[in-house]
Write a protein that holds these residues in place. Sequence first.
Motif, PDB file in Angstrom:
ATOM      1  N   GLN A  11       0.828  -1.209   0.000  1.00 16.58           N
ATOM      2  CA  GLN A  11       0.000   0.000   0.000  1.00 16.58           C
ATOM      3  C   GLN A  11       0.862   1.258   0.000  1.00 16.58           C
ATOM      4  O   GLN A  11       0.500   2.259  -0.618  1.00 16.58           O
ATOM      5  CB  GLN A  11      -0.953   0.006   1.204  1.00 16.58           C
ATOM      6  CG  GLN A  11      -2.011  -1.070   1.152  1.00 16.58           C
ATOM      7  CD  GLN A  11      -2.960  -0.942  -0.034  1.00 16.58           C
ATOM      8  OE1 GLN A  11      -3.124   0.117  -0.626  1.00 16.58           O
ATOM      9  NE2 GLN A  11      -3.603  -2.040  -0.372  1.00 16.58           N
ATOM     10  N   SER A  12       1.989   1.217   0.660  1.00 13.14           N
ATOM     11  CA  SER A  12       2.902   2.361   0.665  1.00 13.14           C
ATOM     12  C   SER A  12       3.454   2.626  -0.740  1.00 13.14           C
ATOM     13  O   SER A  12       3.535   3.771  -1.185  1.00 13.14           O
ATOM     14  CB  SER A  12       4.049   2.109   1.644  1.00 13.14           C
ATOM     15  OG  SER A  12       4.950   3.183   1.639  1.00 13.14           O
ATOM     16  N   THR A 118      -0.103   3.565   6.471  1.00 15.64           N
ATOM     17  CA  THR A 118       0.381   3.662   5.089  1.00 15.64           C
ATOM     18  C   THR A 118       1.035   5.014   4.842  1.00 15.64           C
ATOM     19  O   THR A 118       2.112   5.092   4.243  1.00 15.64           O
ATOM     20  CB  THR A 118      -0.772   3.426   4.093  1.00 15.64           C
ATOM     21  OG1 THR A 118      -1.300   2.107   4.307  1.00 15.64           O
ATOM     22  CG2 THR A 118      -0.315   3.562   2.662  1.00 15.64           C
TER      23      THR A 118
END
Length: 168
Positions: A11-12, A118
């Motif tokens: 997600q990052s 995130t």
Amino acid sequence: MRKVHPEFAYQSRELAAQIDGILGDPPDRKNYQRMLDALMSEYASGGGIEDLNMMAFALVDVIEFSDPKTILADADDYEYGDPARVFAAASCPDGVAAEMFAALEENHPDLGRQAIITAFLHKHPRLWDDDDVSLDQLAEGDDGDDGDDEDSGVSDDFAQMFDQEGEK
């Protein structure tokens, strides 16, 4: 370096790609700010898209972290972390950003927790380490075919049923 859950690492990276995509080439800061303002306004009003990357995008430029160790520790578990603990370890300045932060905690605590983590991982890439899942790393220590071709368990009669050029 601390290992984080693979989904948070993913997600990052997705957030970084989303930011680059919205900024464009050459970077259009006005468009970027309009998108950010619209998202913050939507989330501040209690609505908005229930999407991790959209929430993280709305937070990433305005969020401040008072307890990075707590957030990093919660990055071990993607599904079952403690939203109250993560929200307490971060904040947003006054105005629409603060309203958005409060609305996320009230309306989307679990997804908001993931978005905060995130955004944190995106802003602090040197504090965490991603699992290396490259083909080179996965192949390390692999000696090739572990099976024994001599003992495949398939009889010649069975194999010939699928032989295209077998006896006619």
